[in-house]
Every structure is written in structure tokens, then in C-alpha cells.
Design a protein around this motif. Sequence first.
Motif, PDB file in Angstrom:
ATOM      1  N   PRO A  56       0.847  -1.196   0.000  1.00  0.00           N
ATOM      2  CA  PRO A  56       0.000   0.000   0.000  1.00  0.00           C
ATOM      3  C   PRO A  56       0.884   1.249   0.000  1.00  0.00           C
ATOM      4  O   PRO A  56       1.828   1.346   0.790  1.00  0.00           O
ATOM      5  CB  PRO A  56      -0.783  -0.126   1.309  1.00  0.00           C
ATOM      6  N   PRO A  57       0.614   2.201  -0.870  1.00  0.00           N
ATOM      7  CA  PRO A  57       1.482   3.389  -0.945  1.00  0.00           C
ATOM      8  C   PRO A  57       1.663   4.106   0.382  1.00  0.00           C
ATOM      9  O   PRO A  57       2.753   4.590   0.701  1.00  0.00           O
ATOM     10  CB  PRO A  57       0.767   4.270  -1.977  1.00  0.00           C
ATOM     11  N   THR A  58       0.576   4.168   1.193  1.00  0.00           N
ATOM     12  CA  THR A  58       0.669   4.918   2.447  1.00  0.00           C
ATOM     13  C   THR A  58       1.520   4.218   3.499  1.00  0.00           C
ATOM     14  O   THR A  58       1.733   4.773   4.585  1.00  0.00           O
ATOM     15  CB  THR A  58      -0.740   5.176   3.023  1.00  0.00           C
ATOM     16  N   MET A  59       2.056   3.028   3.193  1.00  0.00           N
ATOM     17  CA  MET A  59       3.008   2.373   4.086  1.00  0.00           C
ATOM     18  C   MET A  59       4.400   2.980   3.973  1.00  0.00           C
ATOM     19  O   MET A  59       5.314   2.560   4.697  1.00  0.00           O
ATOM     20  CB  MET A  59       3.098   0.876   3.786  1.00  0.00           C
ATOM     21  N   LEU A  60       4.593   3.947   3.097  1.00  0.00           N
ATOM     22  CA  LEU A  60       5.930   4.473   2.819  1.00  0.00           C
ATOM     23  C   LEU A  60       6.703   4.782   4.092  1.00  0.00           C
ATOM     24  O   LEU A  60       7.846   4.365   4.260  1.00  0.00           O
ATOM     25  CB  LEU A  60       5.818   5.735   1.952  1.00  0.00           C
ATOM     26  N   GLN A  61       6.088   5.517   5.018  1.00  0.00           N
ATOM     27  CA  GLN A  61       6.797   5.871   6.251  1.00  0.00           C
ATOM     28  C   GLN A  61       7.021   4.655   7.135  1.00  0.00           C
ATOM     29  O   GLN A  61       8.041   4.575   7.843  1.00  0.00           O
ATOM     30  CB  GLN A  61       6.025   6.938   7.017  1.00  0.00           C
ATOM     31  N   ALA A  62       6.089   3.690   7.107  1.00  0.00           N
ATOM     32  CA  ALA A  62       6.184   2.536   8.000  1.00  0.00           C
ATOM     33  C   ALA A  62       7.489   1.772   7.792  1.00  0.00           C
ATOM     34  O   ALA A  62       8.078   1.264   8.752  1.00  0.00           O
ATOM     35  CB  ALA A  62       4.989   1.603   7.782  1.00  0.00           C
ATOM     36  N   TRP A  63       7.962   1.694   6.539  1.00  0.00           N
ATOM     37  CA  TRP A  63       9.192   0.939   6.277  1.00  0.00           C
ATOM     38  C   TRP A  63      10.416   1.617   6.876  1.00  0.00           C
ATOM     39  O   TRP A  63      11.445   0.969   7.096  1.00  0.00           O
ATOM     40  CB  TRP A  63       9.392   0.766   4.774  1.00  0.00           C
ATOM     41  N   THR A  64      10.335   2.906   7.149  1.00  0.00           N
ATOM     42  CA  THR A  64      11.502   3.646   7.643  1.00  0.00           C
ATOM     43  C   THR A  64      11.485   3.846   9.149  1.00  0.00           C
ATOM     44  O   THR A  64      12.439   4.397   9.701  1.00  0.00           O
ATOM     45  CB  THR A  64      11.566   5.042   6.981  1.00  0.00           C
ATOM     46  N   MET A  65      10.444   3.408   9.825  1.00  0.00           N
ATOM     47  CA  MET A  65      10.324   3.662  11.261  1.00  0.00           C
ATOM     48  C   MET A  65      11.199   2.704  12.056  1.00  0.00           C
ATOM     49  O   MET A  65      11.344   1.524  11.706  1.00  0.00           O
ATOM     50  CB  MET A  65       8.865   3.551  11.697  1.00  0.00           C
ATOM     51  N   THR A  66      11.786   3.218  13.144  1.00  0.00           N
ATOM     52  CA  THR A  66      12.608   2.385  14.012  1.00  0.00           C
ATOM     53  C   THR A  66      11.727   1.707  15.050  1.00  0.00           C
ATOM     54  O   THR A  66      10.606   2.114  15.293  1.00  0.00           O
ATOM     55  CB  THR A  66      13.669   3.226  14.733  1.00  0.00           C
ATOM     56  N   GLY A  67      12.255   0.661  15.655  1.00  0.00           N
ATOM     57  CA  GLY A  67      11.502  -0.050  16.683  1.00  0.00           C
ATOM     58  C   GLY A  67      11.513   0.698  17.997  1.00  0.00           C
ATOM     59  O   GLY A  67      12.277   1.649  18.198  1.00  0.00           O
ATOM     60  N   LEU A  68      10.676   0.235  18.926  1.00  0.00           N
ATOM     61  CA  LEU A  68      10.593   0.872  20.249  1.00  0.00           C
ATOM     62  C   LEU A  68      11.717   0.358  21.130  1.00  0.00           C
ATOM     63  O   LEU A  68      11.627  -0.355  21.727  1.00  0.00           O
ATOM     64  CB  LEU A  68       9.245   0.543  20.909  1.00  0.00           C
ATOM     65  N   GLY A  69      12.771   0.882  21.331  1.00  0.00           N
ATOM     66  CA  GLY A  69      13.794   0.358  22.218  1.00  0.00           C
ATOM     67  C   GLY A  69      15.005  -0.176  21.488  1.00  0.00           C
ATOM     68  O   GLY A  69      15.993  -0.539  22.114  1.00  0.00           O
ATOM     69  N   PHE A  70      14.960  -0.270  20.164  1.00  0.00           N
ATOM     70  CA  PHE A  70      16.126  -0.674  19.391  1.00  0.00           C
ATOM     71  C   PHE A  70      16.334   0.310  18.248  1.00  0.00           C
ATOM     72  O   PHE A  70      16.399  -0.061  17.088  1.00  0.00           O
ATOM     73  CB  PHE A  70      15.959  -2.089  18.835  1.00  0.00           C
ATOM     74  N   PRO A  71      16.420   1.627  18.566  1.00  0.00           N
ATOM     75  CA  PRO A  71      16.475   2.635  17.507  1.00  0.00           C
ATOM     76  C   PRO A  71      17.734   2.567  16.675  1.00  0.00           C
ATOM     77  O   PRO A  71      17.752   3.031  15.540  1.00  0.00           O
ATOM     78  CB  PRO A  71      16.401   3.953  18.274  1.00  0.00           C
ATOM     79  N   ASP A  72      18.806   1.994  17.237  1.00  0.00           N
ATOM     80  CA  ASP A  72      20.075   1.989  16.508  1.00  0.00           C
ATOM     81  C   ASP A  72      20.486   0.583  16.082  1.00  0.00           C
ATOM     82  O   ASP A  72      21.667   0.298  15.889  1.00  0.00           O
ATOM     83  CB  ASP A  72      21.179   2.608  17.372  1.00  0.00           C
ATOM     84  N   SER A  73      19.516  -0.310  15.950  1.00  0.00           N
ATOM     85  CA  SER A  73      19.830  -1.669  15.537  1.00  0.00           C
ATOM     86  C   SER A  73      20.484  -1.654  14.166  1.00  0.00           C
ATOM     87  O   SER A  73      20.038  -0.947  13.258  1.00  0.00           O
ATOM     88  CB  SER A  73      18.551  -2.512  15.482  1.00  0.00           C
ATOM     89  N   PRO A  74      21.539  -2.434  13.974  1.00  0.00           N
ATOM     90  CA  PRO A  74      22.187  -2.444  12.660  1.00  0.00           C
ATOM     91  C   PRO A  74      21.323  -3.141  11.634  1.00  0.00           C
ATOM     92  O   PRO A  74      20.470  -3.974  11.960  1.00  0.00           O
ATOM     93  CB  PRO A  74      23.473  -3.242  12.932  1.00  0.00           C
ATOM     94  N   ALA A  75      21.524  -2.808  10.378  1.00  0.00           N
ATOM     95  CA  ALA A  75      20.807  -3.491   9.305  1.00  0.00           C
ATOM     96  C   ALA A  75      21.252  -4.940   9.256  1.00  0.00           C
ATOM     97  O   ALA A  75      22.409  -5.263   9.542  1.00  0.00           O
ATOM     98  CB  ALA A  75      21.092  -2.794   7.976  1.00  0.00           C
ATOM     99  N   PRO A  76      20.343  -5.880   8.955  1.00  0.00           N
ATOM    100  CA  PRO A  76      20.720  -7.290   8.897  1.00  0.00           C
ATOM    101  C   PRO A  76      21.880  -7.519   7.937  1.00  0.00           C
ATOM    102  O   PRO A  76      22.012  -6.868   6.909  1.00  0.00           O
ATOM    103  CB  PRO A  76      19.431  -7.964   8.395  1.00  0.00           C
ATOM    104  N   ALA A  77      22.737  -8.484   8.276  1.00  0.00           N
ATOM    105  CA  ALA A  77      23.918  -8.763   7.456  1.00  0.00           C
ATOM    106  C   ALA A  77      23.571  -9.321   6.092  1.00  0.00           C
ATOM    107  O   ALA A  77      24.422  -9.381   5.207  1.00  0.00           O
ATOM    108  CB  ALA A  77      24.828  -9.744   8.200  1.00  0.00           C
ATOM    109  N   THR A  78      22.325  -9.771   5.929  1.00  0.00           N
ATOM    110  CA  THR A  78      21.919 -10.356   4.650  1.00  0.00           C
ATOM    111  C   THR A  78      21.619  -9.304   3.598  1.00  0.00           C
ATOM    112  O   THR A  78      21.330  -9.640   2.459  1.00  0.00           O
ATOM    113  CB  THR A  78      20.674 -11.237   4.834  1.00  0.00           C
TER     114      THR A  78
END
Length: 330
Positions: A56-78
Motif C-alpha cells: 500500500p502506498p501509504t506504508m511508505l513511512q512505516a518501512w523507515t520507522m525504528t523499533g521501540l527500544g532498538f532505535p540503533d539496531s544495525p541493518a541485517p547482514a543479509t
Amino acid sequence: MRPAADIHHLLKPFEGRPVAVSVAAADPVNLPMIRHWCEAMGDANPAYTGDDAIAPPTMLQAWTMTGLGFPDSPAPATRTPAARTPATRTPTHDQLFALLDGAGYSAVVATDCEQEYLRPLRPGDELIFDTVIETVSPRKDTKLGTGYFITTAMQVRAAGELVGTHRFRILKYAPTKHARPEGTPAAVPTPSTRPRPVINRDNAPFWEGVAAHKLLIQRCTACGTLRFPWLPGCGRCGSPEWGTVEACGSGTVHSYVVVHHPPFPAFDPPYAVVLVELTEGVRIISSITGVPHDGVRIGMSVELEFIRVDAEWELPVFRARSDGSGEESG
């Protein structure tokens, strides 16, 4: 209470400063998140399912949001090498907020957002985003209080291609105090203070129904799905053709909130706002009458009524039934 100092000259230098640079979204676009989003939104559009699904187009922001308590989690190695571009999250946002908080502009409210979609996102897309402080307005006086509008602008890319933009605006403000001496009754609002709804070509027939004391629900003429609020097309089959069904006026309280702040001249907090599930199966947000704000319960039976708010305007609201059906559902 209006802060004495106008600090716009201290805020203006933040314009153009980055908040995030080449940050990878925590997850690729994926079907499970799309499914959860559609379930929460009640969106059964077939374009969001199957082998050729898009997000859904309006999910655009959802993909960029950080989690609650892990704001600086590294991107997966895959992730692909392109998605592991060196990323930076700057302290710009925290510094700006600290400056405003220290000057007395401690409250915050989101005011609006704008999105632009340049191509559909599909499962497997790995997103990179950049965010900057776009503008900080001069000091403004609003009904909430005095403060500054802050606009951030985000660009989202997949495989180096710009796929969407997201502009988000908030108000950082010092709340206006509306204290009245103890024992003094609340002022009765004048009719002119009541907010008016925005009427456009998509919802005008609904308000015509209200004027005739009818609560009209849209019904898709292609698949028969009922929908509310009014929309230009069917979320299930996509058809733009529709008719109407008049609601019988009965329903139950599905959920509710009690509003304490901010004060507004047309309303006297605290008051309850309810989400009513109509007998027809759709839900509507409305006011509730016939019961105090602390007497509202989930599962409470309600019935439609129309109240006049000024010489020209009536609104549909729901009155709690006096038949004893006010217990919270299990």
C-alpha cells in the motif's frame, strides 16, 4: 502562558541540517508486514496480495520507522552491499528539541504530512532514506499555544532510485493555560465556535443525508461491500461505483477515549469520543450523549440522534440507551 523569548534566530540555522543520511530500513518490503497493515486498516484490495503484490502506498513511512527500544539496531547482514551504504543518524533532532524544551516550548503535536509515490514498492525492495530539517517557521500563535512549526523532509530510495518522499510537520509549543477560578461555571460556547466539517465532492451526499436526519453508508454497487467513512472507491474491489444504505441507527461502543487536553472553546473537557460499531457492521467516530464521560463502557448500546449546534448545522451523535445495556463486554 506565552514564553517571553522569541528564539527563531536560534532555530533558523537548523534548516537544511541532516537528521538521517543513507539509513537502511530495518526490514525489506515484505508480505507479512503488508498483511498486518491491511488487516489493521481493513483494506482488502487484491493488489496487496499474491505473487504480484505491491505495498500500500501509504506504508511508505512505516518501512523507515525504528523499533521501540532498538532505535540503533544495525541493518541485517543479509542486506545487499548497496543497502549497506555507510549510514549516519545525527543528533540534529535531539538538539533542536532540547533548545525548544529549554525555552518553554515543551509540548508537541503532529499537524500534517505529505507523501509522494514515484513507483510501487514490492516485496524484496530494500530501502535507504535520507531526512533533513526542511523549515522552522517563525513563532506562531495557535489555539493550542505559541510555538514553532518544524517540517522534516525524507527521500526514500530502492536500488538507488527515488521511490517516494515524505514531508512531516509538527508544532512545538507552550500550551495555553485555560484556568478558571474554582466554583466558576464553564462558559457556554457560542455557536460560531463549533468547528465545521470539510465537505468535498466525495462526502457531500453524506452531509446532505445528515441534513435530512439520515445516516447514510456507502455501498459498492460492484461487490456490495459497505464502507465508512466515505471514500471515492471500494477498498475491496476497487470499483468507483457506489450507492447508499440508510443506517438503522443502532450500535454498540466498540472503543472510546476520554479527552482532557487541549481545551477548545466549543468543548468542555473532559469528554468522551466513541467508536461506534453500527448494526450494519461499519464503524463511525462520534460524540456520545446521555452518559457522563466516566460512564462510557465498551459494549454499551447506543442509538443515533441528531443535535443542532447552530442555526444552520446539525450533527449525528449517539445517545447511550437507558435499557441497562452498559456493561463492558468480555
